[in-house]
Enzyme design. Structure first.
Site, PDB file in Angstrom:
ATOM      1  N   HIS A 190       0.845  -1.210   0.000  1.00 38.60           N
ATOM      2  CA  HIS A 190       0.000   0.000   0.000  1.00 38.60           C
ATOM      3  C   HIS A 190       0.876   1.253   0.000  1.00 38.60           C
ATOM      4  O   HIS A 190       0.623   2.201  -0.736  1.00 38.60           O
ATOM      5  CB  HIS A 190      -0.893   0.035   1.253  1.00 38.60           C
ATOM      6  CG  HIS A 190      -1.936  -1.030   1.299  1.00 38.60           C
ATOM      7  ND1 HIS A 190      -2.155  -1.807   2.413  1.00 38.60           N
ATOM      8  CD2 HIS A 190      -2.835  -1.452   0.367  1.00 38.60           C
ATOM      9  CE1 HIS A 190      -3.157  -2.647   2.173  1.00 38.60           C
ATOM     10  NE2 HIS A 190      -3.577  -2.459   0.938  1.00 38.60           N
TER      11      HIS A 190
ATOM     12  N   LYS B 104     -18.225  -5.965   8.216  1.00 38.13           N
ATOM     13  CA  LYS B 104     -17.021  -6.765   8.464  1.00 38.13           C
ATOM     14  C   LYS B 104     -16.458  -6.459   9.837  1.00 38.13           C
ATOM     15  O   LYS B 104     -16.474  -5.311  10.264  1.00 38.13           O
ATOM     16  CB  LYS B 104     -15.947  -6.411   7.420  1.00 38.13           C
ATOM     17  CG  LYS B 104     -15.974  -7.275   6.190  1.00 38.13           C
ATOM     18  CD  LYS B 104     -14.649  -7.098   5.480  1.00 38.13           C
ATOM     19  CE  LYS B 104     -14.705  -7.513   4.032  1.00 38.13           C
ATOM     20  NZ  LYS B 104     -13.512  -7.068   3.302  1.00 38.13           N
TER      21      LYS B 104
ATOM     22  N   ARG C  52      -1.975  -5.992  -8.645  1.00 41.27           N
ATOM     23  CA  ARG C  52      -0.735  -6.754  -8.426  1.00 41.27           C
ATOM     24  C   ARG C  52      -0.540  -7.796  -9.506  1.00 41.27           C
ATOM     25  O   ARG C  52       0.536  -7.954 -10.050  1.00 41.27           O
ATOM     26  CB  ARG C  52      -0.782  -7.443  -7.050  1.00 41.27           C
ATOM     27  CG  ARG C  52      -0.763  -6.489  -5.885  1.00 41.27           C
ATOM     28  CD  ARG C  52      -1.280  -7.130  -4.642  1.00 41.27           C
ATOM     29  NE  ARG C  52      -2.676  -7.542  -4.808  1.00 41.27           N
ATOM     30  CZ  ARG C  52      -3.447  -8.008  -3.849  1.00 41.27           C
ATOM     31  NH1 ARG C  52      -2.966  -8.166  -2.639  1.00 41.27           N
ATOM     32  NH2 ARG C  52      -4.706  -8.335  -4.069  1.00 41.27           N
TER      33      ARG C  52
ATOM     34  N   SER D  28      -3.233  -7.793   2.596  1.00 40.42           N
ATOM     35  CA  SER D  28      -3.569  -7.624   4.013  1.00 40.42           C
ATOM     36  C   SER D  28      -4.107  -8.936   4.577  1.00 40.42           C
ATOM     37  O   SER D  28      -3.821  -9.297   5.723  1.00 40.42           O
ATOM     38  CB  SER D  28      -4.646  -6.545   4.185  1.00 40.42           C
ATOM     39  OG  SER D  28      -4.157  -5.315   3.762  1.00 40.42           O
TER      40      SER D  28
END
Ligand code: PNS
Length: 180
Positions: A19, A43, A92, A130
């Protein structure tokens, strides 16, 4: 020419070196970059919104055109509220592309003037997420080099609250059991 404000939205639970790499790249091409941390009531995050914001602010302090904020609700509504004309997202690997494309096109449908800009982090972070960092930390694995030291320390404290006090100088006992 008007300055270009971009937002970099995400959960950042926790912030990784990938990040930060993207934030640094974004800070070079946008006049202002707002890292927008999502508050998602559905969440249960590992780090609270306040913790994520505090860590992000500390780690992005060095870039003067980067700000940190939080948001809930639709990302496009938040983008409009801060006059952003671009949304930065990282890609990515090709596996990210499908989800990111769907989200970018849906956001374009909702807010046609908001452009999504994809950037690639350094290759060395292409496997980093993450979710994996959380999993490795929760299972006691090493995460150094994957997250900033501050985040590594906070993760250790989360996993083992006693760690927080490890540096405190406790009185040592001698072999006879007496305090030295
Ligand atoms: O770091 P993440 O979890 O991949 O970030 C996803 C995020 C926060 C960018 C996305 O879930 C989002 O924008 N959520 C806000 C709600 C919203 O606008 N949903 C519609 C997406 S098309």
């Amino acid at each position: 020419m008007n300055k270009v404000i971009a937002i970099y939205p995400g959960s950042f639970d926790p912030l990784t070196n990938g990040h930060l790499d993207l934030i640094e790249r974004g800070s070079k091409i946008f006049d202002e970059l707002i890292v927008a941390i999502l508050r998602n009531p559905e969440k249960q995050p590992l780090f609270s919104l306040a913790e994520r914001k505090e860590m992000m602010a500390a780690m992005t302090e060095r870039w003067k055109n980067v700000q940190v904020d939080t948001f809930d609700g639709l990302m496009v509504d938040y983008a409009v509220s801060v006059d952003a004309s671009a949304v930065l997202r990282g890609i990515r690997a090709i596996s990210d592309y499908e989800y990111e494309l769907q989200m970018a096109l849906m956001n374009r449908k909702l807010a046609p003037n908001l452009e999504t800009v994809f950037m690639m982090p350094a290759l060395s972070y292409s496997y980093l997420s993450s979710r994996l960092v959380r999993e490795i930390a929760q299972l006691g694995g090493h995460i150094s080099g994957l997250v900033p030291e501050l985040v590594e320390q906070r993760l250790r404290e989360k996993m083992d609250p006693a760690h927080k006090f490890a540096d405190l100088q406790l009185p040592k006992k001698s072999r006879t059991g007496k305090k030295r």
